[in-house]
Structure formats: structure tokens, C-alpha cells
Design a protein around this motif. Structure first.
Motif, mmCIF file in Angstrom:
data_model
loop_
_atom_site.group_PDB
_atom_site.id
_atom_site.type_symbol
_atom_site.label_atom_id
_atom_site.label_comp_id
_atom_site.label_asym_id
_atom_site.label_seq_id
_atom_site.Cartn_x
_atom_site.Cartn_y
_atom_site.Cartn_z
ATOM 1 N N VAL A 1 -36.462 7.551 -4.081
ATOM 2 C CA VAL A 1 -35.525 6.980 -5.044
ATOM 3 C C VAL A 1 -35.042 5.660 -4.459
ATOM 4 O O VAL A 1 -34.320 5.639 -3.467
ATOM 5 C CB VAL A 1 -34.330 7.915 -5.314
ATOM 6 N N GLN B 1 -33.340 1.802 -3.976
ATOM 7 C CA GLN B 1 -31.994 1.248 -4.103
ATOM 8 C C GLN B 1 -31.829 0.527 -5.436
ATOM 9 O O GLN B 1 -30.769 0.562 -6.044
ATOM 10 C CB GLN B 1 -31.751 0.281 -2.945
ATOM 11 N N ALA C 1 -33.255 0.503 -9.092
ATOM 12 C CA ALA C 1 -34.097 1.148 -10.098
ATOM 13 C C ALA C 1 -34.771 0.128 -11.002
ATOM 14 O O ALA C 1 -35.919 0.296 -11.409
ATOM 15 C CB ALA C 1 -33.262 2.120 -10.931
ATOM 16 N N GLN D 1 -30.605 4.186 -12.939
ATOM 17 C CA GLN D 1 -30.634 4.811 -11.618
ATOM 18 C C GLN D 1 -30.731 6.333 -11.743
ATOM 19 O O GLN D 1 -31.457 6.978 -10.992
ATOM 20 C CB GLN D 1 -29.390 4.417 -10.817
ATOM 21 N N ARG D 2 -30.012 6.893 -12.708
ATOM 22 C CA ARG D 2 -30.109 8.339 -12.934
ATOM 23 C C ARG D 2 -31.504 8.715 -13.415
ATOM 24 O O ARG D 2 -32.046 9.755 -13.025
ATOM 25 C CB ARG D 2 -29.059 8.778 -13.952
ATOM 26 N N VAL E 1 -33.747 9.093 -10.495
ATOM 27 C CA VAL E 1 -33.613 10.389 -9.826
ATOM 28 C C VAL E 1 -34.471 11.423 -10.550
ATOM 29 O O VAL E 1 -35.145 12.244 -9.915
ATOM 30 C CB VAL E 1 -32.131 10.824 -9.783
ATOM 31 N N LEU F 1 -33.851 9.387 -0.471
ATOM 32 C CA LEU F 1 -32.826 8.894 -1.393
ATOM 33 C C LEU F 1 -32.202 7.634 -0.803
ATOM 34 O O LEU F 1 -31.386 7.699 0.109
ATOM 35 C CB LEU F 1 -31.766 9.970 -1.624
ATOM 36 N N PRO G 1 -28.931 6.259 -3.741
ATOM 37 C CA PRO G 1 -29.174 6.705 -5.116
ATOM 38 C C PRO G 1 -27.976 6.621 -6.039
ATOM 39 O O PRO G 1 -28.130 6.668 -7.251
ATOM 40 C CB PRO G 1 -29.612 8.160 -4.935
ATOM 41 N N THR G 2 -26.765 6.498 -5.477
ATOM 42 C CA THR G 2 -25.579 6.400 -6.345
ATOM 43 C C THR G 2 -24.920 5.025 -6.282
ATOM 44 O O THR G 2 -23.828 4.843 -6.812
ATOM 45 C CB THR G 2 -24.533 7.472 -5.977
ATOM 46 N N TYR H 1 -31.031 10.960 3.165
ATOM 47 C CA TYR H 1 -30.056 10.321 2.280
ATOM 48 C C TYR H 1 -29.564 9.045 2.937
ATOM 49 O O TYR H 1 -28.798 9.073 3.901
ATOM 50 C CB TYR H 1 -28.884 11.262 1.985
ATOM 51 N N THR I 1 -27.485 5.642 2.930
ATOM 52 C CA THR I 1 -26.296 5.119 2.271
ATOM 53 C C THR I 1 -25.429 4.369 3.264
ATOM 54 O O THR I 1 -25.579 4.528 4.485
ATOM 55 C CB THR I 1 -25.467 6.250 1.628
#
Length: 535
Positions: free
Chosen positions: A94, A96, A98, A160-161, A164, A177, A180-181, A209, A211
Motif C-alpha cells: 500500500v 504512500q 495512492a 487511499q482507502r 487498501v 503498509l 496508509p492513513t 507498518y 509511518t
């Protein structure tokens, strides 16, 4: 490898095309159902490690040393066909950004279904049903209709969702990831984090993950690895790293995150009226996306606009800049009415308003060097000679904290945070009166983000430049904005001084945003989900 050990990276070394070491002898082990958080500043090597887990080096980067084993299969010793069979099906990424990862010529639903169909994992009917289930679980509006849209027809947070969903389409063993958020508002972020955590637990999916947000990683990671300059600084359980960090750099990251949540109220500024927006209404096709919006920005002032994904924040920024969609209303700059389209605006009117986009991958031409990108406004607006441009480019690079030799690099050789700083420098090159900042710190780690915010404040004090600051980071709002406007579903919920907005009594939707900001404790997500069920 044991049955539970799905990823093992030993002595990993990754070098840039220039020969610079991006990752320096890093070891990674990942068990089924386990989440390893990779944190650190922009350029620390987080994304490079994530891509290396797939046997891949971006932008000409090469894995020069080390062993990478995915579920018993050595990626470095295997064939190209072996690596391609694993990517997407066994290990999914996923990204950074999208917007830079979706094909603009194909519908979103088709791209989500492509993985399981390509790898022969599902029939077309099964892939479509699973795709719609994922879109529904990610709380995307009307999944059937959403699936038929093209990437440019949805907001950054919605895309972005969708990414995922695309990563989960093959039910992979490992998820990488990468922020991802980052593009999500705080309320949507909660749902995505909860979904990711439940999917990881349900399918025993392992995850890296990546971040810069410690409070986010606290909700999902079992272990945390802290990186700096391509080297591992600290590794331990999430509790140990967050509650009792051993290294000074980790302690600084934790302290900065806690400070950003508390926020320090910006000093209220007043000045002559610079920008006024009256009765702005906008449509994408027949869809109403802005409804009768009014706002203003004074010279030397910062107006923050907050709200969930799809609330109209970026659309408002676009019409102020003279970009589509079709809109009505009146926009004045310095008392003079601006034409609705940038095509009808004079060169001087264009210069006075600059926009820094949310997604630097989309905003930067991958074929132009950093120097060419920053230097173009100088030539377009001021007719500078080559020598004058070189001197000004060097000054701006130093101003944004990048070495002057970055002028010769292409965007693909930069980290996400470095690309965003280049975008800021390009805006500054035009010497504007107003800079529209669309999530400009979302791709930056806390320490670098604070440096950028400090830079923006200093520039504002020195040049009296105004900012229209679009963000979902309420800590940034508290520290930078004089006034704040809250938006929801294309309408203004409330506007006021930032101090007044963040003090009770709260408007209901504003309270929802404030209480959705992650806290630096492991049980925060559980508590907020329980509160939502109870409430």
C-alpha cells in the motif's frame, strides 16, 4: 524458516544510483499475524525497507547485500518470475501516494479485481463480490457506483482507502503498509485502522507498518523499529519503545508527538483583507461538492480548513486557484475580482496565489530535475537569467533544509518528505501573497514537519505571506492557524478563531474531529471504538 516466520531480512544493504547507502545492514523478522512498525524521519529508509521486502528497489536503487526470504522463498536467489508471482499475491504493498499508484485510464473496481484475477485466485464473480465487500468495509460511499468511478473522480482519502482494498484483494500473507492513513481525515483513519487490525487478526496477515505518526503505530504495531539515516536506532515491543524509549532520538520523536497533540496556540494576526470568497458553489458533473461557502483571509494570516475526506476542502482550494470544477460565486484578491478560470487570469494574478499539493508524486514532473522544477516560476514570472536562477534555487533549497546539490536530482531519487519540501520551494519561488497548503505536512515525520511549520511561520513574519492551510492534523492547526473553518459535506459547519474552535462548548461535528485525534497510548483505539458503540 519456522511455520510462523514469514519474512526474514538479514544484513540488508540498499544503495542509491549515486552510490549513497540508503539502508545500512538492517535485520527484520516478521511472524504471521504480527505487525512491525517502522518509524523515523523522512529519508530514514522506511519505505526502502518496505520495497526491499518485495525484492524491489525503486528509482534505480539496488539491493547490494543481504538475504530476503518470504515464507521460505529467497527473493535474491530466485528468478524474476518467482518474485513477480509473490508480489501482489503473497506480499502486497500500500503506497504512500495512492494517486500515483492507480491507472487513471481504468475504473477503480477493475483495478481492485485485477490481482486475484491475474493470479488465478478467484473467478470474476468471486473477485467482484470480494471487491464490493472490501469497499463496504472501508466505508466508501455506494460501493457499486464507487467501483465504476475513475481515480480522478474521488477524493485523496477515498482513493487511499481503495488502495487498501486493492492490496487486500488477494488476501496476502504480508502487507507492506507505507503511510496508509496519511491522506485520511482523523475520523476515517479510525475506521481504517480498526479494519486493518481486524483483517490482520482474522487472516493472520503479517504487516510492515511504515509511518511517522507514533500515535497511529501505537494502535496497531506489536513491535517497533526506529530508523535514522538508514540504520536501526532502536527495536523493541511497542510498549517498551513508546513508554520507555532507550535512545535519545526515539525520546525526541515521542516528545514531539506529545507536544503536537497539546499544541501551542498561534498568535492571532490581523491585517488588510487579502482574499474573499463569497457564495462559492461547485459541482463535479451534476454532483454538488460545495454549497454557498464564504470565507476570507487577511494579509499575514493563516486560515485553516479542516473536515473529513470529501468535505470540500481541496475543492475550495482548487476554485480559489482557478482550477476545475465548474463553480459560481465571487473571489476577490486585494479587492480585485478574479476570473473563475486560471486561463483567464493575468500572469500577475497567477503569481500571487500558489498551491502546494497534497500529493507531491503527482505534482512533480518525474523527468525534470529539482533545479528545473524550482527554477521554472523564476523564469516564468520574473524572467531571471540562468545565473540568477541558480543562485535563487540554492537559496531556496537551503531555506527548506535540503542540500544545494539536490538541484541536480530527479524526484524519483527523493523521499516523500523531500519531494514535499521541493513543492514548497517551488511555491515560494513565485513570491506569492497567498499560499494554499493542501496537507503539506502529511507526508513528513514529526521532527521534519515541525521544521517546516517553523519555516512557514518565519516566512509569514518576514514576508507577510498568507496561508490557506488544509489539513486533518489538528495539532498543526492549533500551532499555525489564526482562524479555523470546519467543513462537512461541502458546507461550512463553523468558523472562528482557532482558540474559540478548540475550546468547549463544541459544535457536535467539531467535537467528533477533536476526539478522533489518536493519542500516544496503546488502548486508545479500543477505547474510542467502545465509546462509539456505547454512544
Amino acid at each position: 524458516m519456522s511455520n510462523d516466520l514469514v519474512l526474514k531480512m538479514t544484513g540488508l544493504v540498499v544503495k542509491a544510483p549515486t552510490g549513497a547507502t540508503l539502508v545500512d545492514h538492517v535485520d527484520v523478522e516478521l511472524q504471521r499475524g504480527q505487525v512491525l512498525g517502522l518509524i523515523g524521519e523522512s529519508g530514514a529508509g522506511k519505505s526502502t525497507i518496505g520495497l526491499a521486502a518485495m525484492g524491489y528497489g525503486r528509482g534505480g536503487c539496488k539491493i547490494t547485500e543481504g538475504l530476503i526470504v518470504v515464507d521460505g522463498i529467497s527473493l535474491m536467489e530466485g528468478t524474476r518470475e518467482t518474485r513477480e508471482a509473490i508480489r501482489g499475491a503473497r506480499i502486497a504493498y500500500v503506497a504512500q501516494s495512492a494517486a500515483a499508484s492507480f491507472n487513471p485510464a481504468h475504473r477503480i473496481g477493475q483495478q481492485i479485481m485485477e490481482g486475484p484475477l491475474y493470479h488465478g485466485l478467484m473467478s470474476k464473480a468471486e473477485a467482484k463480490a470480494w471487491m464490493l465487500e472490501l469497499l463496504h468495509a472501508l466505508q466508501l460511499p455506494d460501493p457499486e457506483t464507487f467501483a465504476n468511478r475513475y481515480p480522478h473522480q474521488v477524493s485523496g482519502g477515498q482513493l487511499q482507502r481503495a488502495m487498501v482494498a486493492m492490496a487486500m484483494s488477494c488476501r496476502p500473507d504480508i502487507l507492506v503498509l507505507d503511510e496508509p492513513t496519511t491522506a485520511l481525515d482523523v475520523t476515517t483513519q479510525i475506521e481504517v485502522l480498526a479494519l486493518l487490525r481486524s483483517l490482520i487478526q482474522r487472516y493472520r496477515t503479517a504487516a510492515l507498518y511504515i509511518t511517522h505518526d507514533l500515535a497511529v503505530v501505537a494502535q496497531i504495531a506489536d513491535r517497533i523499529m526506529v530508523l535514522r539515516h538508514g540504520k536501526m536506532v532502536e527495536l523493541g515491543s511497542a510498549e517498551d519503545v513508546l513508554e520507555a524509549p532507550k535512545q535519545d532520538y526515539t525520546r525526541r520523536l515521542v516528545a514531539e508527538r506529545e507536544a503536537s497533540i497539546a499544541g501551542e496556540q498561534a498568535e492571532l494576526k490581523t491585517g488588510d483583507m487579502l482574499l474573499e470568497v463569497k457564495n462559492a458553489t461547485a459541482y463535479y458533473g451534476k454532483k454538488l461538492v460545495l454549497s454557498d461557502v464564504n470565507c476570507h483571509v487577511r494579509r499575514g494570516e493563516t486560515l485553516a480548513i479542516v473536515g473529513e475526506s470529501g468535505s470540500g476542502k481541496s475543492t475550495l482550494a482548487r476554485i480559489i486557484a482557478g482550477l476545475p470544477p465548474h463553480s459560481s460565486g465571487i473571489i476577490t484578491l486585494g479587492g480585485q475580482r478574479l476570473p473563475g478560470s486560471y486561463k483567464q487570469r493575468s500572469r500577475e494574478e497567477l503569481r500571487r496565489i500558489q498551491l502546494v499539493y497534497q500529493l507531491p508524486d503527482v505534482a512533480l514532473n518525474p523527468r525534470q530535475t529539482v533545479g528545473e522544477i524550482i527554477g521554472r516560476p523564476m523564469k516564468f514570472y520574473f524572467g531571471m537569467t540562468e545565473d540568477q536562477r541558480k543562485a535563487e534555487i540554492a537559496r531556496l533549497l537551503e531555506l527548506i533544509g535540503l542540500p544545494t546539490d539536490f538541484a541536480g536530482r530527479l524526484p524519483g531519487a527523493l523521499s516523500g518528505g523531500q519531494k514535499q519540501r521541493v513543492c514548497i520551494a517551488r511555491a515560494l519561488a513565485a513570491k506569492p501573497d497567498l499560499i494554499i497548503c493542501d496537507e503539506v505536512t502529511s507526508a513528513l515525520d514529526p521532527l521534519v514537519a515541525e521544521e517546516i511549520l517553523k519555516l512557514l511561520r518565519e516566512l509569514q513574519d518576514e514576508l507577510s505571506v498568507s496561508y490557506l492551510f488544509i489539513t486533518h492534523d489538528l495539532g498543526v492547526v492549533r500551532r499555525l492557524a489564526d482562524r479555523t473553518m470546519v467543513m462537512q459535506k461541502g458546507r461550512v459547519v463553523e468558523t472562528g478563531t482557532t482558540k474559540a474552535i478548540f475550546e468547549p462548548p463544541y459544535e457536535a461535528y467539531t467535537k467528533q474531529l477533536i476526539t478522533s485525534v489518536p493519542e500516544l497510548r496503546r488502548d486508545w483505539l479500543d477505547d474510542i471504538l467502545k465509546a462509539r458503540v456505547a454512544g
